[in-house]
Design a protein around this motif. Structure first.
Motif, short mmCIF file in Angstrom:
data_model
loop_
_atom_site.label_atom_id
_atom_site.label_comp_id
_atom_site.label_asym_id
_atom_site.label_seq_id
_atom_site.Cartn_x
_atom_site.Cartn_y
_atom_site.Cartn_z
N ALA A 7 -16.43 -21.21 -78.12
CA ALA A 7 -15.83 -20.14 -77.32
C ALA A 7 -15.34 -20.69 -75.97
CB ALA A 7 -16.82 -19.00 -77.11
N ALA A 8 -16.14 -21.55 -75.36
CA ALA A 8 -15.73 -22.14 -74.08
C ALA A 8 -14.54 -23.06 -74.27
CB ALA A 8 -16.90 -22.90 -73.46
N ARG A 9 -14.57 -23.88 -75.31
CA ARG A 9 -13.48 -24.82 -75.57
C ARG A 9 -12.17 -24.09 -75.88
NH1 ARG A 9 -14.63 -27.24 -80.47
NH2 ARG A 9 -16.47 -28.12 -79.51
N GLU A 10 -12.27 -23.00 -76.64
CA GLU A 10 -11.08 -22.24 -77.05
C GLU A 10 -10.72 -21.14 -76.07
OE1 GLU A 10 -12.19 -20.94 -80.95
OE2 GLU A 10 -12.49 -23.01 -81.66
N ASN A 11 -11.49 -21.04 -74.98
CA ASN A 11 -11.26 -20.04 -73.93
C ASN A 11 -11.16 -18.63 -74.52
OD1 ASN A 11 -10.99 -19.26 -71.26
ND2 ASN A 11 -8.76 -19.35 -71.34
N ARG A 12 -12.18 -18.27 -75.30
CA ARG A 12 -12.22 -16.95 -75.94
C ARG A 12 -13.60 -16.34 -75.74
NH1 ARG A 12 -15.43 -17.47 -80.30
NH2 ARG A 12 -15.45 -19.43 -81.43
N ALA A 13 -13.69 -15.08 -76.07
CA ALA A 13 -14.98 -14.38 -75.96
C ALA A 13 -15.94 -14.91 -77.02
CB ALA A 13 -14.78 -12.88 -76.15
N ILE A 14 -17.21 -14.82 -76.70
CA ILE A 14 -18.26 -15.24 -77.63
C ILE A 14 -18.38 -14.20 -78.73
CG2 ILE A 14 -20.73 -15.68 -77.86
CD1 ILE A 14 -20.58 -16.57 -74.87
N ASN A 15 -18.39 -14.67 -79.97
CA ASN A 15 -18.56 -13.79 -81.12
C ASN A 15 -19.93 -14.07 -81.72
OD1 ASN A 15 -18.48 -12.35 -83.46
ND2 ASN A 15 -16.58 -13.21 -84.22
N LEU A 16 -20.89 -13.20 -81.44
CA LEU A 16 -22.26 -13.43 -81.90
C LEU A 16 -22.39 -13.39 -83.41
CD1 LEU A 16 -24.27 -11.54 -79.14
CD2 LEU A 16 -23.92 -14.01 -79.41
#
Length: 128
Positions: free
Chosen positions: A58-67
């Motif tokens: 999520a950090a690498r792809e600059n997106r929200a965390i999907n639990l």
């Protein structure tokens, strides 16, 4: 408002981890209950590596965390304790240590959530 969003988002991640910890507790208890059952294979819960991978991606792809990408998985382990003639691979001492570690993890997460809400309350009370 961003600070509150971050705190609540962190609490969601911690709540997800707490649910996994409860699942792990059930699995460890099941292993302990079956320590004397011939042929029983112990199970473990795979979670932390899945959560870590999701947080990293999520950090690498600059997106929200999907639990949902960090859903705990139960794995049955066939190996271990090959010296037992009955085929059971549960080591009661290892399970008791795992139970203690898991309980400690849960306590730390509980304290973290409690402290997060105390901080929110403190900020809200200081604005009154």
């Amino acid at each position: 408002m961003t600070i509150f969003n971050n705190v609540f988002h962190n609490n969601q991640i911690i709540a997800h981890a707490m649910r996994a910890t409860q699942m792990r507790n059930n699995i460890i208890s099941h292993n302990i209950a079956n320590v004397d059952v011939p042929g029983f294979s112990r199970s473990v819960l795979r979670f932390e590596d899945l959560l870590d991978r999701e947080l990293t991606n999520a950090a690498r792809e600059n997106r929200a965390i999907n639990l949902a990408n960090a859903t705990p998985e139960t794995q049955v382990l066939e190996e271990g304790l090959r010296h037992r003639l009955d085929g059971n691979n549960v080591d009661i001492e290892a399970e008791m240590v795992a139970l203690f570690q898991n309980s400690t993890r849960y306590e730390v997460m509980t304290m973290n959530v409690t402290n997060n809400f105390a901080r929110i309350t403190g900020v809200m009370m200081s604005n009154i």
